[in-house]
Design a protein around this motif. Structure first.
Motif, mmCIF file in Angstrom:
data_model
loop_
_atom_site.group_PDB
_atom_site.id
_atom_site.type_symbol
_atom_site.label_atom_id
_atom_site.label_comp_id
_atom_site.label_asym_id
_atom_site.label_seq_id
_atom_site.Cartn_x
_atom_site.Cartn_y
_atom_site.Cartn_z
ATOM 1 N N ARG A 78 27.385 -21.038 29.554
ATOM 2 C CA ARG A 78 26.753 -21.075 28.232
ATOM 3 C C ARG A 78 25.237 -21.066 28.279
ATOM 4 O O ARG A 78 24.577 -21.127 27.256
ATOM 5 C CB ARG A 78 27.231 -22.311 27.476
ATOM 6 N N GLY A 79 24.654 -20.950 29.461
ATOM 7 C CA GLY A 79 23.214 -20.907 29.602
ATOM 8 C C GLY A 79 22.742 -22.002 30.534
ATOM 9 O O GLY A 79 23.559 -22.752 31.101
ATOM 10 N N VAL A 86 23.838 -14.564 27.085
ATOM 11 C CA VAL A 86 24.550 -15.759 26.623
ATOM 12 C C VAL A 86 25.356 -15.436 25.366
ATOM 13 O O VAL A 86 26.551 -15.752 25.269
ATOM 14 C CB VAL A 86 23.558 -16.913 26.356
ATOM 15 N N ARG A 87 24.708 -14.810 24.379
ATOM 16 C CA ARG A 87 25.412 -14.491 23.134
ATOM 17 C C ARG A 87 26.586 -13.554 23.373
ATOM 18 O O ARG A 87 27.670 -13.729 22.791
ATOM 19 C CB ARG A 87 24.438 -13.856 22.129
ATOM 20 N N LEU A 90 29.523 -15.417 25.269
ATOM 21 C CA LEU A 90 30.148 -16.442 24.435
ATOM 22 C C LEU A 90 30.944 -15.808 23.291
ATOM 23 O O LEU A 90 32.051 -16.264 22.967
ATOM 24 C CB LEU A 90 29.090 -17.384 23.876
ATOM 25 N N PRO A 223 26.052 -22.620 22.822
ATOM 26 C CA PRO A 223 25.111 -22.081 23.809
ATOM 27 C C PRO A 223 24.094 -23.133 24.226
ATOM 28 O O PRO A 223 23.785 -24.049 23.451
ATOM 29 C CB PRO A 223 24.439 -20.923 23.071
ATOM 30 N N TYR A 225 20.399 -23.333 24.984
ATOM 31 C CA TYR A 225 19.082 -22.719 24.910
ATOM 32 C C TYR A 225 18.034 -23.801 25.164
ATOM 33 O O TYR A 225 18.044 -24.841 24.508
ATOM 34 C CB TYR A 225 18.835 -22.105 23.529
#
Length: 264
Positions: A78-79, A86-87, A90, A223, A225
């Motif tokens: 997920r990062g 990532v996007r 996921l 995610p 970030y």
């Protein structure tokens, strides 16, 4: 696009879990069963995950003679890493899981990399991955145990001596952020060893083990970030270029990300 050979063995019970890692240029897809690799594929596809992700997963399942409904779950890194990567991974994981009725699990990237090489070391291992120019994602770990010594963060290269000061010696660095900034780090952290690029990417065996040990649920994976995206940092210039009021653009962004009411 470089392709790395598949590893496969005949599919047998119990059910496998699918693990995806696409937070950097290399896409790694693993089928894991009882903590071991049942099949794995890795592709160097910078900027092309949207083209290769679904076909790679389809090929891997075909190698193992499995359909999505045969899986026990889907794990996805997920990062931190590429916002697009990532996007993309996921979203794909969520779609596959919803369609096949599978649970999901999120994995964090820096501990995943540390789990590959920390058992071979002593002292401290700091994992550095790419964030943006002169900036990395960084997290230090105990070696050989792999326990984190601090939370992951985005950091400017010049801040690393202060962030890593006082940690148990010897200090070693691993990850793509260390490899690509090797010369700068030699000046900032004299005498600190940067490990071989072999450790820039997750090992399929480690991804398989952590995917099988993860906690699964029906909730979407959040995610990870650690910094604002380039678009957020340059929102005013982007808005003006499109003829939008920057304040309106900011309110709309906040509304879209759940940080405030939508502004007209």
């Amino acid at each position: 696009m470089a392709s790395h050979p598949a590893q496969a063995q005949p599919a047998t019970a119990p059910s496998a879990v699918l693990a995806l890692c696409g937070v950097e240029a290399r896409l790694t897809v693993v089928l894991a069963r009882q903590g071991a690799v049942a099949a794995a594929l890795a592709l160097d596809a910078p900027g092309r995950h949207n083209e290769v992700l679904a076909p790679t997963v389809e090929r891997l399942l075909r190698l193992a003679d499995l359909a999505p409904r045969d899986l026990a779950g889907v794990a996805c890194v997920r990062g931190p890493g590429s916002f697009t990567g990532v996007r993309m991974t996921l979203a794909f994981s969520l779609g596959l899981a919803r369609a096949a009725g599978l649970p999901l699990a999120g994995l964090d990237y820096l501990p995943l990399l540390a789990a590959g090489c920390a058992p071979l070391l002593d002292g401290t291992l700091a994992v550095l991955t790419r964030a943006r120019r002169n900036q990395v994602y960084v997290q230090p770990f105990v070696a050989p145990g792999g326990e984190p010594l601090a939370r992951p963060r985005a950091a400017a290269l010049e801040s690393l001596p202060g962030l890593l000061a006082g940690l148990p010696a010897p200090l070693r660095l691993a990850g793509g952020g260390a490899t690509e900034n090797r010369d700068a780090l030699a000046g900032l952290l004299p005498g600190v060893q940067v490990l071989d690029p072999t450790w820039d990417h997750p090992l399929p065996a480690v991804l398989a083990r952590l995917a099988c040990a993860a906690q699964y649920s029906t909730a979407p994976i959040e995610p990870l970030y650690l910094r604002a995206s380039d678009a957020e940092d340059n929102l005013e210039a982007i808005a003006l270029a499109k003829g939008l009021d920057p304040d309106v653009a900011r309110r709309r962004l906040d509304a879209a990300t759940g940080q405030g009411p939508e502004g007209a």
